[in-house]
Design a protein around this motif. Structure first.
Motif, PDB file in Angstrom:
ATOM      1  N   ALA A  12      43.492 -11.123 -33.471  1.00  0.00           N
ATOM      2  CA  ALA A  12      42.713 -10.662 -34.524  1.00  0.00           C
ATOM      3  C   ALA A  12      41.691  -9.691 -33.791  1.00  0.00           C
ATOM      4  O   ALA A  12      41.834  -8.692 -34.555  1.00  0.00           O
ATOM      5  CB  ALA A  12      41.769 -12.005 -35.046  1.00  0.00           C
ATOM      6  N   ALA A  13      41.220  -9.615 -32.641  1.00  0.00           N
ATOM      7  CA  ALA A  13      40.374  -8.990 -32.014  1.00  0.00           C
ATOM      8  C   ALA A  13      41.019  -7.615 -31.923  1.00  0.00           C
ATOM      9  O   ALA A  13      40.515  -6.310 -32.147  1.00  0.00           O
ATOM     10  CB  ALA A  13      39.632  -9.327 -30.867  1.00  0.00           C
ATOM     11  N   TYR A  14      42.360  -7.754 -31.352  1.00  0.00           N
ATOM     12  CA  TYR A  14      42.894  -6.576 -30.582  1.00  0.00           C
ATOM     13  C   TYR A  14      43.322  -5.756 -32.129  1.00  0.00           C
ATOM     14  O   TYR A  14      43.280  -4.377 -32.121  1.00  0.00           O
ATOM     15  CB  TYR A  14      44.219  -6.881 -30.097  1.00  0.00           C
ATOM     16  CG  TYR A  14      43.979  -7.158 -28.656  1.00  0.00           C
ATOM     17  CD1 TYR A  14      43.129  -6.320 -27.878  1.00  0.00           C
ATOM     18  CD2 TYR A  14      44.350  -8.600 -28.046  1.00  0.00           C
ATOM     19  CE1 TYR A  14      42.645  -6.834 -26.443  1.00  0.00           C
ATOM     20  CE2 TYR A  14      44.056  -8.846 -26.796  1.00  0.00           C
ATOM     21  CZ  TYR A  14      43.161  -8.074 -25.981  1.00  0.00           C
ATOM     22  OH  TYR A  14      42.923  -8.270 -24.630  1.00  0.00           O
ATOM     23  N   LEU A  15      43.984  -6.365 -33.067  1.00  0.00           N
ATOM     24  CA  LEU A  15      44.308  -5.784 -34.369  1.00  0.00           C
ATOM     25  C   LEU A  15      43.100  -5.274 -34.971  1.00  0.00           C
ATOM     26  O   LEU A  15      43.203  -3.958 -35.693  1.00  0.00           O
ATOM     27  CB  LEU A  15      44.817  -6.720 -35.556  1.00  0.00           C
ATOM     28  CG  LEU A  15      46.162  -7.225 -34.904  1.00  0.00           C
ATOM     29  CD1 LEU A  15      46.617  -8.490 -35.913  1.00  0.00           C
ATOM     30  CD2 LEU A  15      47.150  -5.886 -35.281  1.00  0.00           C
ATOM     31  N   ALA A  16      41.838  -5.666 -35.124  1.00  0.00           N
ATOM     32  CA  ALA A  16      40.583  -5.302 -35.637  1.00  0.00           C
ATOM     33  C   ALA A  16      40.212  -3.948 -34.794  1.00  0.00           C
ATOM     34  O   ALA A  16      39.508  -2.990 -35.161  1.00  0.00           O
ATOM     35  CB  ALA A  16      39.443  -6.075 -35.684  1.00  0.00           C
ATOM     36  N   ALA A  17      40.389  -4.080 -33.418  1.00  0.00           N
ATOM     37  CA  ALA A  17      39.871  -3.006 -32.558  1.00  0.00           C
ATOM     38  C   ALA A  17      40.865  -1.700 -32.870  1.00  0.00           C
ATOM     39  O   ALA A  17      40.356  -0.498 -32.648  1.00  0.00           O
ATOM     40  CB  ALA A  17      40.114  -3.431 -30.989  1.00  0.00           C
ATOM     41  N   LYS A  18      42.179  -2.007 -33.454  1.00  0.00           N
ATOM     42  CA  LYS A  18      42.825  -0.623 -33.617  1.00  0.00           C
ATOM     43  C   LYS A  18      42.841  -0.049 -34.989  1.00  0.00           C
ATOM     44  O   LYS A  18      43.195   0.744 -35.461  1.00  0.00           O
ATOM     45  CB  LYS A  18      44.439  -1.256 -33.624  1.00  0.00           C
ATOM     46  CG  LYS A  18      44.779  -1.706 -32.301  1.00  0.00           C
ATOM     47  CD  LYS A  18      46.403  -1.261 -32.004  1.00  0.00           C
ATOM     48  CE  LYS A  18      46.822  -1.700 -30.605  1.00  0.00           C
ATOM     49  NZ  LYS A  18      46.366  -0.373 -29.678  1.00  0.00           N
ATOM     50  N   ASN A  63      36.502  -9.671 -22.192  1.00  0.00           N
ATOM     51  CA  ASN A  63      36.252  -8.342 -22.173  1.00  0.00           C
ATOM     52  C   ASN A  63      36.886  -7.482 -23.207  1.00  0.00           C
ATOM     53  O   ASN A  63      37.396  -6.503 -23.065  1.00  0.00           O
ATOM     54  CB  ASN A  63      36.680  -7.915 -20.624  1.00  0.00           C
ATOM     55  CG  ASN A  63      35.981  -8.291 -19.626  1.00  0.00           C
ATOM     56  OD1 ASN A  63      34.739  -8.386 -19.398  1.00  0.00           O
ATOM     57  ND2 ASN A  63      36.832  -8.727 -18.700  1.00  0.00           N
ATOM     58  N   VAL A  64      36.619  -7.994 -24.451  1.00  0.00           N
ATOM     59  CA  VAL A  64      37.219  -7.218 -25.585  1.00  0.00           C
ATOM     60  C   VAL A  64      35.917  -7.352 -26.602  1.00  0.00           C
ATOM     61  O   VAL A  64      35.402  -8.449 -27.049  1.00  0.00           O
ATOM     62  CB  VAL A  64      38.147  -8.276 -26.357  1.00  0.00           C
ATOM     63  CG1 VAL A  64      38.716  -7.511 -27.616  1.00  0.00           C
ATOM     64  CG2 VAL A  64      39.582  -8.410 -25.574  1.00  0.00           C
ATOM     65  N   GLU A  65      35.615  -6.026 -27.005  1.00  0.00           N
ATOM     66  CA  GLU A  65      34.373  -5.976 -27.652  1.00  0.00           C
ATOM     67  C   GLU A  65      34.761  -6.306 -29.094  1.00  0.00           C
ATOM     68  O   GLU A  65      35.669  -5.409 -29.485  1.00  0.00           O
ATOM     69  CB  GLU A  65      33.620  -4.750 -27.615  1.00  0.00           C
ATOM     70  CG  GLU A  65      32.493  -4.502 -28.052  1.00  0.00           C
ATOM     71  CD  GLU A  65      31.309  -5.420 -27.535  1.00  0.00           C
ATOM     72  OE1 GLU A  65      30.372  -6.240 -28.148  1.00  0.00           O
ATOM     73  OE2 GLU A  65      31.376  -5.522 -26.223  1.00  0.00           O
ATOM     74  N   PRO A  66      34.201  -7.323 -29.749  1.00  0.00           N
ATOM     75  CA  PRO A  66      34.769  -7.800 -31.050  1.00  0.00           C
ATOM     76  C   PRO A  66      34.119  -6.528 -32.114  1.00  0.00           C
ATOM     77  O   PRO A  66      33.231  -6.400 -32.354  1.00  0.00           O
ATOM     78  CB  PRO A  66      33.845  -9.018 -31.471  1.00  0.00           C
ATOM     79  CG  PRO A  66      32.594  -9.013 -30.441  1.00  0.00           C
ATOM     80  CD  PRO A  66      33.225  -8.345 -29.388  1.00  0.00           C
TER      81      PRO A  66
END
Length: 132
Positions: A12-18, A63-66
């Protein structure tokens, strides 16, 4: 956080970051279930506390900024020791909880949780479906 808690959160975080609008649905467990399943000393009184911890974990451990576009919503659930899994409480249909404006793509970590538990022939919420 480990296992099935991490995979959906990171996805979810990676998709939102994109740049995609993402809503992650997370089971809200009663305190007694949290104490059984969560690491020692980690339990929450309110979903907002668990969300804050999850966002902290993303930033500080993964190390993923939400991103702000990551929404976290909750549904009532219980730990079922007989099957070793977390199941939505009662006859909650998780698909019915999702507001129409958030219905686009569903990534299912445990797809059997999408429909209410089936205990005999009952109407299914999907068009034309019957749970048997």
């Amino acid at each position: 956080m480990t296992g099935t808690a991490v995979n959906p959160l990171l996805r979810a975080a990676y998709l939102a970051a994109k740049g995609y609008p993402v809503t992650l649905y997370v089971p809200w467990l009663p305190k007694q279930d949290q104490l059984l399943l969560f690491p020692r000393g980690l339990a929450f009184d309110k979903p907002a506390q668990q969300e804050a911890y999850s966002r902290w974990w993303l930033s500080n451990r993964a190390n993923v900024e939400p991103p702000p576009s990551l929404r976290i919503r909750w549904y009532p659930a219980n730990y079922e020791p007989g099957i070793g899994g977390i199941i939505q409480s009662g006859k909650i249909d998780l698909a019915a909880l999702v507001p129409p404006e958030e219905r686009d793509v569903a990534i299912l970590e445990e797809r059997e949780l999408l429909a209410p538990p089936c205990r005999g022939p009952v109407p299914d919420t999907r068009p034309g479906g019957v749970c048997e």
